[in-house]
Motif scaffolding. Sequence first.
Motif, PDB file in Angstrom:
ATOM      1  N   ASP A 193      91.818  39.655  50.406  1.00  0.00           N
ATOM      2  CA  ASP A 193      91.435  39.682  51.820  1.00  0.00           C
ATOM      3  C   ASP A 193      91.649  38.361  52.545  1.00  0.00           C
ATOM      4  N   TRP A 194      91.783  37.272  51.823  1.00  0.00           N
ATOM      5  CA  TRP A 194      91.947  35.962  52.453  1.00  0.00           C
ATOM      6  C   TRP A 194      93.229  35.329  51.953  1.00  0.00           C
ATOM      7  N   ARG A 195      94.265  35.299  52.819  1.00  0.00           N
ATOM      8  CA  ARG A 195      95.563  34.746  52.456  1.00  0.00           C
ATOM      9  C   ARG A 195      96.008  33.770  53.536  1.00  0.00           C
ATOM     10  N   ASP A 196      96.796  32.783  53.128  1.00  0.00           N
ATOM     11  CA  ASP A 196      97.323  31.834  54.106  1.00  0.00           C
ATOM     12  C   ASP A 196      98.707  32.283  54.570  1.00  0.00           C
ATOM     13  N   GLY A 197      99.386  31.453  55.356  1.00  0.00           N
ATOM     14  CA  GLY A 197     100.689  31.811  55.899  1.00  0.00           C
ATOM     15  C   GLY A 197     101.756  32.009  54.857  1.00  0.00           C
ATOM     16  N   ASP A 198     101.572  31.458  53.660  1.00  0.00           N
ATOM     17  CA  ASP A 198     102.525  31.629  52.571  1.00  0.00           C
ATOM     18  C   ASP A 198     102.085  32.724  51.600  1.00  0.00           C
ATOM     19  N   GLU A 248      99.344  32.943  49.988  1.00  0.00           N
ATOM     20  CA  GLU A 248      98.591  32.384  48.870  1.00  0.00           C
ATOM     21  C   GLU A 248      97.096  32.558  49.142  1.00  0.00           C
ATOM     22  N   ASP A 249      96.313  32.594  48.061  1.00  0.00           N
ATOM     23  CA  ASP A 249      94.862  32.705  48.211  1.00  0.00           C
ATOM     24  C   ASP A 249      94.312  31.501  48.972  1.00  0.00           C
ATOM     25  N   LEU A 250      93.388  31.777  49.893  1.00  0.00           N
ATOM     26  CA  LEU A 250      92.666  30.673  50.515  1.00  0.00           C
ATOM     27  C   LEU A 250      91.644  30.114  49.529  1.00  0.00           C
ATOM     28  N   PRO A 251      91.483  28.799  49.474  1.00  0.00           N
ATOM     29  CA  PRO A 251      90.425  28.231  48.635  1.00  0.00           C
ATOM     30  C   PRO A 251      89.062  28.723  49.107  1.00  0.00           C
ATOM     31  N   LEU A 252      88.102  28.769  48.183  1.00  0.00           N
ATOM     32  CA  LEU A 252      86.763  29.253  48.525  1.00  0.00           C
ATOM     33  C   LEU A 252      86.140  28.461  49.665  1.00  0.00           C
ATOM     34  N   GLY A 253      86.360  27.160  49.684  1.00  0.00           N
ATOM     35  CA  GLY A 253      85.803  26.347  50.764  1.00  0.00           C
ATOM     36  C   GLY A 253      86.313  26.789  52.125  1.00  0.00           C
ATOM     37  N   ARG A 254      87.596  27.161  52.201  1.00  0.00           N
ATOM     38  CA  ARG A 254      88.168  27.653  53.452  1.00  0.00           C
ATOM     39  C   ARG A 254      87.554  28.998  53.837  1.00  0.00           C
ATOM     40  N   ILE A 255      87.347  29.863  52.839  1.00  0.00           N
ATOM     41  CA  ILE A 255      86.745  31.166  53.114  1.00  0.00           C
ATOM     42  C   ILE A 255      85.340  30.986  53.681  1.00  0.00           C
ATOM     43  N   ALA A 256      84.563  30.092  53.084  1.00  0.00           N
ATOM     44  CA  ALA A 256      83.216  29.837  53.587  1.00  0.00           C
ATOM     45  C   ALA A 256      83.270  29.364  55.034  1.00  0.00           C
ATOM     46  N   GLY A 257      84.217  28.463  55.339  1.00  0.00           N
ATOM     47  CA  GLY A 257      84.355  27.978  56.707  1.00  0.00           C
ATOM     48  C   GLY A 257      84.713  29.082  57.680  1.00  0.00           C
ATOM     49  N   GLU A 258      85.641  29.964  57.271  1.00  0.00           N
ATOM     50  CA  GLU A 258      86.032  31.083  58.129  1.00  0.00           C
ATOM     51  C   GLU A 258      84.867  32.028  58.372  1.00  0.00           C
ATOM     52  N   GLN A 259      83.957  32.127  57.399  1.00  0.00           N
ATOM     53  CA  GLN A 259      82.792  32.995  57.527  1.00  0.00           C
ATOM     54  C   GLN A 259      81.635  32.323  58.271  1.00  0.00           C
TER      55      GLN A 259
END
Length: 299
Positions: free
Chosen positions: A77-82, A84-95
């Motif tokens: 559910d969380w992918r970047d422009g390439d 690739e998996d978003l790091p957990l820290g990025r997911i927390a920020g997005e949430q």
Amino acid sequence: MNDQTGGTVRVDRSAAFRANGVWSREGTLPFPLSFHATSTGGVHCVDATAASISELVDLLAAFARGQAVVLNVGTNDWRDGDDEDLPLGRIAGEQGVTAEVHDIRWAASRYRSDDLLVMPWSRMPRFLDGWYPYDIEVLDVAGPLTSAEVEELALAVNTHDVGKAPILPALTGAGLWFSGHDDCYLSLEATSADLPPLLLARLLACQAGAALIEAADPEGTEADAVLTVPQPPTALAAELLRIGGSWVGKVAHVQAGGCVELALAATDTRWRLADRLPDLMPYGLTLDVVNGSWSQHLP
């Protein structure tokens, strides 16, 4: 923690019992309930289906210390422009969730580890809202971790031989550990003997609620369908676990807005995906939706 009234459970269309299925010659069947409970050295272990961390996070919070540690997460559910998996820290920020973020890529072993998060349990529902991890591990700690404590914990988790022995004794100070796979299968360890019967009661309620949603809208036209159903009394689930530690269950009959009958059988071993359900399932539980009550039919 011995809740005799059962309480209520919110079940929506994404519930694991409804969203996941088991393939057979006849097609896709609803996922069965399975529950395998053991205890060793003061650690109470459960392997079960079917539930996601999102469906259980409130139940776990009642037994956990104040901080949740989240690691070894896999999701599509969380992918970047390439892609690739978003790091957990990025997911927390997005949430919109504030968490301590620790890079544990150096500790990757059986998982593709990136970040380890530490946050209050009260933030977990928001962190998990709207997405589904196909792998996740969560455990509890009393408070913030030092860098040395994070390293020790990450090594303990990622070098543990899963299935050979409980992991909790290797996690200093932790009293709860959860592992989820495919947003359906779960493994749980707890130092509290009160948690397994409560977890079984929750799964029974989720299975009944998922069946009611399916019966009311089999075509899935109401994407936001939500039901609140009563949870069986904890004493009822505890009685089942006194009979045996391993169970399987299925929906035997459902009447939309009326009642749900669940059929259960005690087994000698824990259920596996390739296992057929027993032909004879003599234990029955019925949820009367109108009266909001559960009844049991034991042989």
